[in-house]
Design a protein around this motif. Structure first.
Motif, mmCIF file in Angstrom:
data_model
loop_
_atom_site.group_PDB
_atom_site.id
_atom_site.type_symbol
_atom_site.label_atom_id
_atom_site.label_comp_id
_atom_site.label_asym_id
_atom_site.label_seq_id
_atom_site.Cartn_x
_atom_site.Cartn_y
_atom_site.Cartn_z
ATOM 1 N N UNK A 153 4.270 1.591 53.222
ATOM 2 C CA UNK A 153 3.666 2.467 53.909
ATOM 3 C C UNK A 153 4.106 3.892 54.198
ATOM 4 N N UNK A 154 5.759 3.754 54.198
ATOM 5 C CA UNK A 154 6.283 5.016 54.585
ATOM 6 C C UNK A 154 6.112 5.986 53.357
ATOM 7 N N UNK A 155 5.981 5.489 52.217
ATOM 8 C CA UNK A 155 5.980 6.424 51.167
ATOM 9 C C UNK A 155 4.600 7.278 51.146
ATOM 10 N N UNK A 156 4.495 8.550 51.296
ATOM 11 C CA UNK A 156 3.411 9.576 51.170
ATOM 12 C C UNK A 156 3.639 10.656 50.445
ATOM 13 N N UNK A 157 3.283 10.544 49.179
ATOM 14 C CA UNK A 157 3.537 11.497 48.237
ATOM 15 C C UNK A 157 2.680 13.142 48.814
ATOM 16 N N UNK A 158 1.857 12.720 49.521
ATOM 17 C CA UNK A 158 1.176 14.071 49.871
ATOM 18 C C UNK A 158 2.184 14.887 50.896
ATOM 19 N N UNK A 159 3.193 14.192 51.580
ATOM 20 C CA UNK A 159 3.955 15.109 52.211
ATOM 21 C C UNK A 159 5.220 15.540 51.298
ATOM 22 N N UNK A 160 5.318 15.218 50.116
ATOM 23 C CA UNK A 160 6.254 15.874 49.091
ATOM 24 C C UNK A 160 6.230 17.317 49.257
ATOM 25 N N UNK A 161 7.678 17.710 49.025
ATOM 26 C CA UNK A 161 7.485 19.200 48.848
ATOM 27 C C UNK A 161 7.951 19.906 47.404
ATOM 28 N N UNK A 162 8.387 18.843 46.572
ATOM 29 C CA UNK A 162 8.522 19.197 45.177
ATOM 30 C C UNK A 162 8.560 18.177 44.153
ATOM 31 N N UNK A 196 11.844 15.264 49.190
ATOM 32 C CA UNK A 196 11.202 16.247 48.419
ATOM 33 C C UNK A 196 10.135 15.421 47.312
ATOM 34 N N UNK A 197 10.517 14.276 46.825
ATOM 35 C CA UNK A 197 9.587 13.721 45.853
ATOM 36 C C UNK A 197 8.482 12.839 46.361
ATOM 37 N N UNK A 198 8.919 12.058 47.728
ATOM 38 C CA UNK A 198 8.100 11.023 48.111
ATOM 39 C C UNK A 198 7.616 11.367 49.699
ATOM 40 N N UNK A 199 8.079 12.301 50.237
ATOM 41 C CA UNK A 199 7.663 12.543 51.707
ATOM 42 C C UNK A 199 8.377 11.769 52.573
ATOM 43 N N UNK A 200 9.448 10.993 52.373
ATOM 44 C CA UNK A 200 10.099 10.184 53.104
ATOM 45 C C UNK A 200 11.282 10.704 53.818
ATOM 46 N N UNK A 201 11.291 10.681 55.166
ATOM 47 C CA UNK A 201 12.358 11.288 55.777
ATOM 48 C C UNK A 201 13.113 10.070 56.571
ATOM 49 N N UNK A 232 3.888 12.823 37.556
ATOM 50 C CA UNK A 232 2.248 12.567 37.230
ATOM 51 C C UNK A 232 1.799 11.797 38.164
ATOM 52 N N UNK A 233 2.292 10.591 38.558
ATOM 53 C CA UNK A 233 2.086 9.653 39.470
ATOM 54 C C UNK A 233 3.272 8.616 39.939
ATOM 55 N N UNK A 234 3.078 7.864 40.829
ATOM 56 C CA UNK A 234 4.097 6.894 41.460
ATOM 57 C C UNK A 234 3.296 5.422 41.522
#
Length: 155
Positions: free
Chosen positions: A98-107, A57-62, A112-114
């Motif tokens: 490189x696996x962290x992609x907040x653009x894929x975050x759902x919630x 939800x927060x980082x777009x990581x599955x 504010x930022x990471x």
């Protein structure tokens, strides 16, 4: 005076291939701080499931492999204006930056930022970082592995 409700939460100490930690920046009611990813358990959820869900939800990581639980923290504080007794468990998650992609975050929950922090930068900052003592916890983990009994944060 009533006792605050218990709010169980799972948090991730996310470390990358260079032993940097990922922290999220929040502004709650004018109070700006950095914290590890994570959040409250949903009804019927266990801590491990919650931390995996929160990372998505927060980082777009599955498909995250959890490491050991290394700490606990119990703290009274306000969540959306309600006083709660938050009971947290902290799990190590090692993954490539490189696996962290907040653009894929759902919630994003007010994030504010990471930012990825080195331990040197974390120990030198004058910014507010929760939990207090995070630098020492990570340093102990990196030098000696997971503790036999999770470390208990006091603040």
């Amino acid at each position: 005076m009533s006792t605050p409700r218990i709010r169980e939460a799972a948090r991730a100490v996310v470390l990358d291939e260079n032993d940097r930690i990922l922290l999220l920046r929040y502004n709650e009611s004018g109070k700006v701080f950095w914290a590890t990813p994570g959040g409250a358990l949903d009804p019927g959820e266990d801590y491990q499931t919650a931390v995996r869900r929160e990372l998505g939800e927060e980082l777009g990581v599955a498909d995250v492999e959890l490491g050991p639980q290394i700490a606990t923290r119990t703290k009274e504080h306000l969540v959306q204006g309600e006083a709660v007794q938050q009971v947290e468990r902290y799990f190590v998650v090692c993954l490539a930056a490189s696996r962290v992609d907040p653009a894929r975050a759902t919630q994003t929950d007010g994030i504010l930022t990471w930012e990825w922090w080195t331990l040197t930068d974390l120990s030198a900052t004058d910014q507010t970082v929760y939990p207090v003592g995070l630098t020492e916890l990570i340093d102990r983990f990196l030098s000696g592995g997971a503790p036999d009994v999770p470390f208990a944060f006091t603040g």
